[in-house]
Design a protein around this motif. Structure first.
Motif, PDB file in Angstrom:
ATOM      1  N   ASN A   1       0.828  -1.205   0.000  1.00 35.29           N
ATOM      2  CA  ASN A   1       0.000   0.000   0.000  1.00 35.29           C
ATOM      3  C   ASN A   1       0.866   1.260   0.000  1.00 35.29           C
ATOM      4  OD1 ASN A   1      -2.253  -1.658   0.148  1.00 35.29           O
ATOM      5  ND2 ASN A   1      -2.526  -1.390   2.348  1.00 35.29           N
TER       6      ASN A   1
ATOM      7  N   MET B   1     -10.700  -7.524  -8.506  1.00 31.23           N
ATOM      8  CA  MET B   1     -11.888  -7.441  -7.647  1.00 31.23           C
ATOM      9  C   MET B   1     -12.363  -8.808  -7.167  1.00 31.23           C
ATOM     10  SD  MET B   1     -12.424  -4.197  -7.522  1.00 31.23           S
ATOM     11  CE  MET B   1     -14.090  -3.583  -7.351  1.00 31.23           C
TER      12      MET B   1
ATOM     13  N   ARG C   1      -7.709  -8.349  -3.570  1.00 32.14           N
ATOM     14  CA  ARG C   1      -7.475  -7.254  -2.635  1.00 32.14           C
ATOM     15  C   ARG C   1      -7.420  -5.894  -3.329  1.00 32.14           C
ATOM     16  NH1 ARG C   1      -3.637  -9.338   2.242  1.00 32.14           N
ATOM     17  NH2 ARG C   1      -4.803  -7.693   3.260  1.00 32.14           N
ATOM     18  N   GLY C   2      -7.971  -5.857  -4.535  1.00 33.39           N
ATOM     19  CA  GLY C   2      -7.977  -4.599  -5.263  1.00 33.39           C
ATOM     20  C   GLY C   2      -8.760  -3.512  -4.558  1.00 33.39           C
ATOM     21  N   SER C   3      -9.909  -3.865  -4.015  1.00 37.85           N
ATOM     22  CA  SER C   3     -10.738  -2.861  -3.346  1.00 37.85           C
ATOM     23  C   SER C   3     -10.079  -2.354  -2.073  1.00 37.85           C
ATOM     24  CB  SER C   3     -12.122  -3.435  -3.032  1.00 37.85           C
ATOM     25  OG  SER C   3     -12.016  -4.611  -2.250  1.00 37.85           O
ATOM     26  N   GLU C   4      -9.311  -3.222  -1.385  1.00 36.11           N
ATOM     27  CA  GLU C   4      -8.589  -2.785  -0.180  1.00 36.11           C
ATOM     28  C   GLU C   4      -7.513  -1.760  -0.540  1.00 36.11           C
ATOM     29  OE1 GLU C   4      -7.136  -6.050   2.222  1.00 36.11           O
ATOM     30  OE2 GLU C   4      -8.754  -7.332   1.509  1.00 36.11           O
ATOM     31  N   GLU C   5      -6.778  -2.040  -1.597  1.00 37.51           N
ATOM     32  CA  GLU C   5      -5.738  -1.112  -2.023  1.00 37.51           C
ATOM     33  C   GLU C   5      -6.356   0.194  -2.507  1.00 37.51           C
ATOM     34  OE1 GLU C   5      -3.195  -3.143  -4.773  1.00 37.51           O
ATOM     35  OE2 GLU C   5      -2.583  -4.652  -3.285  1.00 37.51           O
ATOM     36  N   ALA C   6      -7.482   0.084  -3.223  1.00 42.78           N
ATOM     37  CA  ALA C   6      -8.149   1.292  -3.706  1.00 42.78           C
ATOM     38  C   ALA C   6      -8.599   2.172  -2.548  1.00 42.78           C
ATOM     39  CB  ALA C   6      -9.335   0.912  -4.579  1.00 42.78           C
ATOM     40  N   ALA C   7      -9.181   1.558  -1.516  1.00 44.31           N
ATOM     41  CA  ALA C   7      -9.644   2.330  -0.361  1.00 44.31           C
ATOM     42  C   ALA C   7      -8.479   3.059   0.315  1.00 44.31           C
ATOM     43  CB  ALA C   7     -10.342   1.404   0.633  1.00 44.31           C
TER      44      ALA C   7
ATOM     45  N   TYR D   1      -9.698   1.168 -12.610  1.00 42.00           N
ATOM     46  CA  TYR D   1      -9.610  -0.284 -12.729  1.00 42.00           C
ATOM     47  C   TYR D   1      -9.530  -0.713 -14.189  1.00 42.00           C
ATOM     48  CZ  TYR D   1     -11.148  -0.753  -7.847  1.00 42.00           C
ATOM     49  OH  TYR D   1     -11.261  -0.680  -6.477  1.00 42.00           O
TER      50      TYR D   1
END
Length: 258
Positions: free
Chosen positions: A70, A92, A96-102, A113
């Motif tokens: 991150n 997605m 863990r794409g959404s975790e990194e995006a957040a 994306y």
């Protein structure tokens, strides 16, 4: 001046399954931060002169922690760079794409994306085994067979043990015995066919067909290693090279009419 991070799905491995959007973003990037499961054939598409940062993790081996990944993305973006965050499959789906995006969005970093062909889709197309099929599977469920920090599995076995759907298990080699027992305990027949596909769509692809009540032993005897995907359900009887395919189809027909 902030750059931008592109969360890119590299697909299951075959470079021909990479999307045009993903390829364009890789070629336009200043730096590529990539996972272990991104195939060498896809990495070969990265133009010379683009910085490469490997951040791959393996089972029980995390030389670069997720927290550090991150921070790397933030650091590179804050240098004003276009960062291609390259992940196997789709970012997605267990990526863990959404975790990194957040994490990035909280720090003011712009994120976009590029979806990728999932490992399940790749394995399905490579083997000819559909994930849904009229009369055999009305739906499909995806589940991960591994939890963070090797915690015990806590899955809804009753929901997963549905003979009318296909169950796809990602990252399940280490716990496949427990998964099989959990499904059979909730009523899924031990005769349910299973296909294991390792490194789907790559030159190193391996396939194994078994049944739920023999799966753990067959996986152990075959020496299967990660990354291996499991397709569990009646659709596996459509595999053209399945042993005793005619007998298996008869069994499935009996179960379907049951």
């Amino acid at each position: 001046m902030s750059g931008k991070v592109f969360l890119i799905g590299a697909g299951p491995g075959d470079p021909e399954l990479l999307t045009l959007r993903a390829l364009r973003l890789i070629r336009e990037a200043d730096v590529v931060v990539y996972d272990r499961l991104v195939s060498p054939e896809i990495m070969a598409l990265v133009p010379d002169g683009i910085a490469l940062i490997p951040v791959g993790k393996a089972p029980k081996c995390h030389p670069v922690t997720q927290d550090r990944i991150n921070d790397i993305l933030v650091e590179q973006a804050r240098l004003g760079r276009r960062v291609a965050r390259l992940k196997g499959g789709d970012p997605m789906i267990f990526g863990r794409g959404s975790e990194e995006a957040a994490y990035l969005i909280e720090r003011g970093i712009e994120v976009e994306y590029a979806p990728g062909i999932t490992a399940a889709q790749g394995a399905s197309s490579a083997t000819g085994v559909p994930l849904t099929h009229r009369g055999l599977a009305t739906g499909v469920q995806y589940v991960t067979g591994h939890r963070q920090a090797d915690k015990a599995l806590d899955l809804d076995w009753k929901r997963l043990a549905d003979p009318n759907t296909t169950l796809v298990v990602y990252m399940g080699v280490a716990n496949i015995g427990q998964i099989a027992v959990g499904l059979m305990t909730e009523g899924l027949p031990g005769s349910t066919p299973v296909m294991a596909v390792g490194r789907a769509t790559t030159p190193d692809e391996t396939r194994m067909v078994s049944r739920l009540d023999k799966l753990a032993g067959d996986v152990r005897n075959a020496g299967l290693k990660a990354p291996t995907l499991f397709i569990i359900g009646r659709v596996v009887t459509l595999y053209a090279q399945m042993p005793d395919a005619d007998l298996a189809r008869e069994l499935v027909q009996v179960q379907a009419n049951g």
